[in-house]
Each structure stands twice: as structure tokens, then as C-alpha cells.
Design a protein around this motif. Structure first.
Motif, mmCIF file in Angstrom:
data_model
loop_
_atom_site.group_PDB
_atom_site.id
_atom_site.type_symbol
_atom_site.label_atom_id
_atom_site.label_comp_id
_atom_site.label_asym_id
_atom_site.label_seq_id
_atom_site.Cartn_x
_atom_site.Cartn_y
_atom_site.Cartn_z
ATOM 1 N N UNK A 36 0.765 -0.753 -0.029
ATOM 2 C CA UNK A 36 -0.298 -0.027 0.239
ATOM 3 C C UNK A 36 0.929 1.171 -0.289
ATOM 4 N N UNK A 37 1.971 0.988 0.467
ATOM 5 C CA UNK A 37 3.048 2.391 0.251
ATOM 6 C C UNK A 37 3.718 2.524 -0.096
ATOM 7 N N UNK A 38 3.401 2.088 -1.892
ATOM 8 C CA UNK A 38 4.046 2.075 -3.253
ATOM 9 C C UNK A 38 3.336 2.384 -3.879
ATOM 10 N N UNK A 39 4.031 3.582 -4.324
ATOM 11 C CA UNK A 39 3.647 4.376 -5.315
ATOM 12 C C UNK A 39 3.148 3.267 -7.033
ATOM 13 N N UNK A 40 2.271 3.286 -7.533
ATOM 14 C CA UNK A 40 1.448 2.045 -8.922
ATOM 15 C C UNK A 40 0.875 2.677 -9.409
ATOM 16 N N UNK A 41 0.801 3.177 -10.384
ATOM 17 C CA UNK A 41 -0.395 3.566 -10.896
ATOM 18 C C UNK A 41 -0.401 2.562 -11.680
ATOM 19 N N UNK A 42 -0.436 1.446 -12.332
ATOM 20 C CA UNK A 42 -1.028 0.662 -12.691
ATOM 21 C C UNK A 42 -1.987 0.196 -12.247
ATOM 22 N N UNK A 43 -2.576 -0.152 -10.380
ATOM 23 C CA UNK A 43 -3.509 -0.683 -10.010
ATOM 24 C C UNK A 43 -4.783 -0.492 -10.626
ATOM 25 N N UNK A 44 -4.426 0.736 -11.194
ATOM 26 C CA UNK A 44 -5.706 1.861 -11.645
ATOM 27 C C UNK A 44 -5.872 1.673 -13.352
ATOM 28 N N UNK A 45 -5.147 0.838 -14.000
ATOM 29 C CA UNK A 45 -5.132 0.250 -15.559
ATOM 30 C C UNK A 45 -6.770 0.323 -15.689
ATOM 31 N N UNK A 46 -6.847 -0.371 -17.073
ATOM 32 C CA UNK A 46 -8.514 -0.708 -16.764
ATOM 33 C C UNK A 46 -8.400 -2.142 -16.468
ATOM 34 N N UNK A 47 -7.997 -3.350 -16.786
ATOM 35 C CA UNK A 47 -7.969 -4.077 -16.488
ATOM 36 C C UNK A 47 -7.402 -4.612 -14.830
ATOM 37 N N UNK A 48 -6.642 -3.650 -14.121
ATOM 38 C CA UNK A 48 -6.665 -4.130 -12.852
ATOM 39 C C UNK A 48 -7.438 -2.930 -11.830
ATOM 40 N N UNK A 49 -8.034 -2.053 -12.689
ATOM 41 C CA UNK A 49 -9.281 -1.172 -11.562
ATOM 42 C C UNK A 49 -10.555 -2.355 -11.198
ATOM 43 N N UNK A 50 -11.194 -3.275 -11.954
ATOM 44 C CA UNK A 50 -12.076 -4.396 -11.478
ATOM 45 C C UNK A 50 -11.517 -4.597 -11.161
ATOM 46 N N UNK A 51 -11.304 -4.792 -10.215
ATOM 47 C CA UNK A 51 -10.538 -6.006 -9.094
ATOM 48 C C UNK A 51 -10.691 -5.707 -7.695
ATOM 49 N N UNK A 52 -10.315 -4.020 -7.935
ATOM 50 C CA UNK A 52 -10.697 -3.011 -6.192
ATOM 51 C C UNK A 52 -11.681 -3.692 -5.757
ATOM 52 N N UNK A 53 -12.096 -3.611 -4.777
ATOM 53 C CA UNK A 53 -13.063 -4.076 -3.646
ATOM 54 C C UNK A 53 -13.697 -2.378 -3.316
ATOM 55 N N UNK A 54 -15.139 -2.678 -4.384
ATOM 56 C CA UNK A 54 -15.910 -1.295 -4.164
ATOM 57 C C UNK A 54 -16.002 -1.077 -2.499
ATOM 58 N N UNK A 55 -15.859 0.491 -2.252
ATOM 59 C CA UNK A 55 -16.029 1.453 -0.987
ATOM 60 C C UNK A 55 -14.391 0.889 -0.717
#
Length: 494
Positions: A408-427
Motif C-alpha cells: 500500500x505504501x508503494x506508488x503504483x498507477x497500474x492499480x488503476x489500469x482498465x484491467x486492474x481497476x475492476x478488481x478493486x474492492x468496491x468502497x
């Protein structure tokens, strides 16, 4: 003397008994709590706190999470409050059961300080009515109309950086940029903050958000005893600044109406709202009511966007590969759109949005979502939240939770790519809030941030100054999440 000692002992015993009984509140309800201490409960002493409320609540979030709890009972002084830890329960509070938690728990006295009766603080029918009327300001169409005004301010930012040979005090530079943008888009005024950094708009903006012990004390007292805050007339807004902003709105209204001047800005929306009310024989808004809405536009758009850009450039300075990738996208997109930075161009910058979102994940300017339980509510586990209970969600705690965001303390914009964003837990990612009270100026804030970053990065490479430490240390006295001290960056043309 004996009578005095007896009275003192009696008073001490009563206070001790009161606190001891109060500190059993959540246990009796079957809600987990972390042992509080006298006299501040679970809130750190505002006089000695190193991390302030922001890190205090984030740490409590982490402690409850480690125990496997979905919620946690905490205390501000002897006052019970609830910290929401689990994202599914966050969803219930901010969206699903919004009617039970439709207040931000703001403490203000509209008669004594009219500017504080703005959209963020309003409740019930007044909030709903104002929200409906203000929403049209932030449609895509209105954003496009305001873009050219914003770009003029951006040109001043470019000129300033092109002309300076010194290292960049990026926090102050971006605050000048956003002051000019909001002054122009909200009030229709040219602030010229770069040429005159002590101009009234910049001066009052600085005063409203400067770190202070007074703010920390007010913040803690608001949680402990809202009634005491009202009786002591402890306002967030400086009296001198209040007079200035109310005067600006009044003068602008009178000038535009007398000269029949129209402009594509926020002030025009307020004028149109008043005119529509008159035409429909409905009650009109007072100058103070409209000034309050213009004021919150300034508060929300000025500091949060400049802070986000500052945090973003701070991280990009420490991650040259990400900075290079973003610069490439900026310049390729501008070229694709005829060599100009346009509204459509910034909307095309997908990696830019990833970078900004990752910045907001790590550094949410509004670091805590407050809610007030407005009617007794039964939690999914059967426990009840009594009417009048303050409820908090720590965005730092949630958005830096390793279960939802590995490393969590690593700056990684790829978390929000189209492919990865759908895996982010809602809320679990809520920098603008969520539900009916989601930030109304979300689009404007993103547009302003994209423009500022584009204008700097398309021509310049930024790198850390020797004085800069990593990771960042936060200012524990700041109104919103902010760095401690200046953010100094080196810059060289590319």
C-alpha cells in the motif's frame, strides 16, 4: 481549606465515575473497542499529537482490522463514536442506508457566521434543494465552457515556471495557480497570484488553510462537545476572510446585474438561480446564502486540487520512470489534438487519470469521511447506533489497507489500469466520498489537476531537492492532508 479539599475530591470522584461509566458504552452494546484513556479517550492529545487526527484514526482503523473487526467503538473524551472498518459496512453508511447518515456532523452557527451554511455543511431538505440546483454547474458541457478560463490561468503558471531559475516551492506555486482558477471560474475575478502573491484572494486562501493549534483544538472539541463549540463561537472561518468573501460576492452580483454582464462561471449559476426563483414566485436566496455556496467552491477547488498536484509531483519526482511515461502520454495526446491542450485532450489522457487516482489513494486531501447518525440504526450484526452518534471512515486507513491494495505504501498507477481497476474492492477507494453526498465538484477538480500537471510536465522534468525526505511527513496541524514544510523540487527543461 478542608471544605475546598473535600469539594475537590468529590468533583474528582464524580468526573472519574462519569468517565469510567462512559467508557463502558460500546462494551455494553457488544461492539469491540480499544481501551480509551483519560481525558481524551482514543483521540490523541491535540497539544502533543505527532500525527494529528488523520493518523490517529488511520492507526485505530489498523488496530481494529488486525482484530478482525468490521467496526470499532472509540471515544473522543467521554463521547462515544464509531469507526467503520469493513468496506461492505462503509457502503451501508454512505449509500445503501444514506437516510440514516445524511449529515456531515458539521457544527456551525449560520447567524453568527453565514459563510459556513454551505453545501458541505447543510442538512435535510435545505441540502437536497441546494444540491439539485448546484449540480448543473458541473456537467461536461459546463466544464467545457469553463476550460478556456482555466487555461488562461494555466498560461500564467507556465510563464512563471519558464521565468524562474530557482528550485520550485511547488506547494506554493500550485496554490497560486488554483487560487487564480477558482477566483476566475467562481467569482469572475483576475487574481494574478503569480505577479502579486500577497493579493487579497491568495492571502485569504492561505489564512483559511494555514496550520494552527486553534484548528486542532476546535476539531477535537467538535467531537467531544459540539454544544461547547457553538457556545464559544469557535468558527472555522476567519472573520476578516468572511467579510472579504461576502463583499466580493455582493459587489459581483450588483455589478453584473446593473451592467447586464453574463459569464460562463459559477457566479452566473447563482445569479440564474435567483432569477429563476423570482420568475416562479419562489423564495429567493439572500446574498449571504449565495456567498456561502461560492465560498465552498473556493474551499473545495483551491486547496484540495493544489494539494493533489503537489503530492503527485512529489511522487513523480521520486519515480522518474512513471514521470517519463506520463510526459510521453501528455505530449502525444497534445500532438494528436492539433498541438493544443484542449478539454478533449485531457479527457483522452488515460495514464494521467491512473497517476492522479494513485495519488488520491495514497494522499486523500479530505482524509476522513464524517457522518452523523440522524435516526437510530440497527447494524447488520444486530448492534444499534443511537441517534446523534458520530460515525467516521478513515480514508488513509482504508486506502492503505494491504488486503485491498498490496504494498500500500508503494506508488503504483497500474492499480488503476482498465484491467486492474475492476478488481478493486468496491468502497475501498473513496477520495471524493460516495453516495448522494459524493463531492459535487469531482469533475472540475480532476480537470483542474490534469491541466496543471500537463502544463508543468510537458516541458519540464522534476526531481527531488536535497532537502526533501521520503516517505512524506504530514503536518499534524493542517485542516486537510498536507506535507510538513515545503515541497521543494528541481526542474529542467526537456
Amino acid at each position: 481549606m478542608e471544605v475546598f479539599i473535600f469539594a475537590l475530591l468529590t468533583l474528582t470522584s464524580l468526573v472519574y465515575y462519569y468517565y469510567k461509566k462512559s467508557f463502558q458504552y460500546w462494551e455494553k452494546k457488544g461492539v469491540a473497542q480499544i481501551k480509551p484513556s483519560f481525558p481524551f479517550g482514543n483521540i490523541e492529545n491535540p497539544m502533543t499529537s505527532k500525527g494529528g487526527t488523520v493518523m490517529n484514526l488511520a492507526d485505530l482503523h489498523k488496530q481494529f482490522k488486525a482484530k478482525g473487526e468490521k467496526i470499532g467503538g472509540i471515544y473522543a473524551g467521554a463521547t462515544p463514536m464509531l469507526l467503520i472498518v469493513d468496506p461492505e459496512w462503509v457502503k451501508n453508511i454512505v449509500s445503501k442506508d444514506f437516510n440514516y447518515f445524511n449529515s456531515h456532523a458539521a457544527v456551525f452557527d449560520e447567524k453568527d457566521e453565514p459563510l459556513e451554511a454551505h453545501l458541505f455543511n447543510l442538512e435535510g431538505a435545505r441540502w437536497k434543494d441546494m444540491r439539485v440546483k448546484m449540480t448543473p454547474t458541473f456537467t461536461s458541457g459546463k466544464m467545457k465552457m469553463m476550460f478556456d478560463i482555466l487555461l488562461v490561468c494555466g498560461n500564467q503558471l507556465e510563464e512563471f515556471i519558464d521565468s524562474t531559475k530557482k528550485d520550485l516551492d511547488i506547494k506554493e506555486i500550485l496554490a497560486c495557480f488554483t487560487t487564480d482558477v477558482i477566483g476566475s471560474c467562481a467569482f469572475g475575478l483576475e487574481c494574478n497570484s503569480f505577479k502579486n502573491p500577497n493579493a487579497e484572494f491568495r492571502s485569504h486562501g492561505r489564512k483559511l488553510f494555514e496550520s494552527s493549534l486553534k484548528f486542532r483544538l476546535r476539531n477535537v472539541l467538535t467531537m467531544i462537545s459540539p454544544t461547547l463549540v457553538k457556545s464559544l463561537k469557535l468558527h472555522f472561518t476567519d472573520k476578516c476572510s468572511s467579510k472579504f468573501f461576502r463583499g466580493v460576492v455582493k459587489d459581483t452580483f450588483e455589478y453584473r446585474k446593473s451592467k447586464n454582464v453574463t459569464r460562463n462561471d459559477f457566479m452566473q449559476l447563482l445569479i440564474n438561480m435567483e432569477q429563476t426563483a423570482k420568475e416562479n414566485n419562489k423564495s429567493t436566496y439572500s446574498i449571504d446564502e449565495m456567498a456561502a455556496q461560492a465560498f465552498v467552491f473556493f474551499l473545495a477547488g483551491f486547496e484540495t486540487s493544489s494539494t493533489t498536484m503537489t503530492f503527485c509531483l512529489y511522487e513523480l519526482a521520486h519515480h522518474q520512470d512513471i514521470q517519463d511515461k506520463l510526459r510521453k502520454e501528455i505530449n502525444e495526446t497534445i500532438k494528436k489534438h492539433g498541438g493544443k491542450l484542449t478539454y478533449d485532450a485531457i479527457m483522452d489522457m488515460k495514464y494521467m487519470e491512473q497517476v492522479i487516482n494513485e495519488t488520491l489513494r495514497m494522499y486523500p486531501p479530505v482524509h476522513t469521511l464524517p457522518r452523523l447518525c440522524t435516526q437510530t440504526y440497527t447494524l447488520p450484526n444486530g448492534s444499534t447506533i443511537e441517534k446523534g452518534t458520530n460515525v467516521f471512515i478513515s480514508l488513509i486507513g482504508l486506502q492503505r489497507d494491504e488486503e485491498y491494495f498490496p504494498e500500500p505504501n508503494k506508488f503504483n498507477p497500474d492499480r488503476f489500469s482498465d484491467e486492474n481497476r475492476r478488481n478493486i474492492t468496491p468502497y475501498t477507494f473513496l477520495p471524493f466520498g460516495e453516495g448522494p453526498r459524493i463531492c459535487i465538484g469531482l469533475r472540475f477538480g480532476m480537470m483542474q489537476t490534469k491541466v496543471g500537471l500537463s502544463l508543468i510536465l510537458k516541458n519540464y522534468k522534476v526531481s527531488p531537492h536535497e532537502s526533501l525526505s521520503y516517505p512524506m511527513e504530514f503536518d499534524n496541524q493542517s485542516v486537510i492532508l498536507s506535507s510538513k514544510g515545503k515541497i521543494m523540487l528541481k526542474h529542467e527543461r526537456v
